[in-house]
Design a protein around this motif. Structure first.
Motif, PDB file in Angstrom:
ATOM      1  N   GLU A  53       0.866  -1.233   0.023  1.00 35.43           N
ATOM      2  CA  GLU A  53       0.131   0.193  -0.044  1.00 35.43           C
ATOM      3  C   GLU A  53       0.972   1.193  -0.096  1.00 35.43           C
ATOM      4  N   GLU A  56       0.703   5.325  -2.308  1.00 39.07           N
ATOM      5  CA  GLU A  56       0.365   6.814  -1.874  1.00 39.07           C
ATOM      6  C   GLU A  56       0.712   8.014  -2.371  1.00 39.07           C
ATOM      7  N   HIS A 112      -2.677   0.289  -8.431  1.00 37.01           N
ATOM      8  CA  HIS A 112      -2.611  -1.100  -7.824  1.00 37.01           C
ATOM      9  C   HIS A 112      -1.215  -1.428  -7.779  1.00 37.01           C
ATOM     10  N   SER A 146      -1.920  -5.413  -3.584  1.00 35.34           N
ATOM     11  CA  SER A 146      -2.533  -4.388  -2.952  1.00 35.34           C
ATOM     12  C   SER A 146      -3.944  -4.756  -2.454  1.00 35.34           C
ATOM     13  N   GLN A 147      -4.634  -4.151  -1.560  1.00 35.29           N
ATOM     14  CA  GLN A 147      -5.955  -4.463  -1.067  1.00 35.29           C
ATOM     15  C   GLN A 147      -7.074  -4.011  -2.210  1.00 35.29           C
ATOM     16  N   ASN A 148      -6.782  -3.014  -3.211  1.00 36.19           N
ATOM     17  CA  ASN A 148      -7.712  -2.643  -4.205  1.00 36.19           C
ATOM     18  C   ASN A 148      -7.585  -3.392  -5.569  1.00 36.19           C
TER      19      ASN A 148
END
Length: 126
Positions: A3, A7, A13, A27-29
């Motif tokens: 992540e 930033e 991604h 990554s989470q997305n």
């Protein structure tokens, strides 16, 4: 940890992949299926990129980074350790210098995390 690479405004991604195209982290997305599909494709991309070193004038020029530009954005791929690569996608508004800086800082952190010193057991004597 991936992540951190996102930033930068416009970064979308991040995935960590092996040279043979296996997904190591994402990554989470981005969902796992899409991350696995991208890992497979990006491993081929970095392999092709590395094989074109002679185009720069020397066959022993080490590969550092691949950048692919699309109308809607970019894909960055950098070496992240032995047979491991970090890939980040971004939209067309991203500050390219900022995202590559973040990627290289993350690679430094990943290298330290992936290579930890051997643990010693104080109760074990040789």
């Amino acid at each position: 940890m991936l992540e951190d690479a996102l930033e930068v405004p416009g970064a979308l991604h991040a995935i960590l992949l092996s040279a043979d195209g296996l997904l190591r982290a994402h990554s989470q997305n981005i969902d796992r299926d899409e991350a696995e599909r991208q890992a497979a494709g990006l491993s081929g991309l970095q392999s092709i990129s590395r094989s074109t070193a002679e185009f720069c004038g020397s066959s022993d020029t080490p590969w550092r980074q691949t950048l692919v530009e699309f109308d809607a954005g970019y894909v960055f791929v950098v070496a992240a350790g032995a047979s491991t690569y970090l890939a980040v996608s971004a939209d067309s508004t991203v500050d390219m210098e900022a995202v590559t800086y973040r990627m290289h800082k993350l690679v430094d952190r990943l290298g330290k995390e992936m290579t930890s010193p051997p643990r010693s057991d104080p109760d074990y004597s040789t």
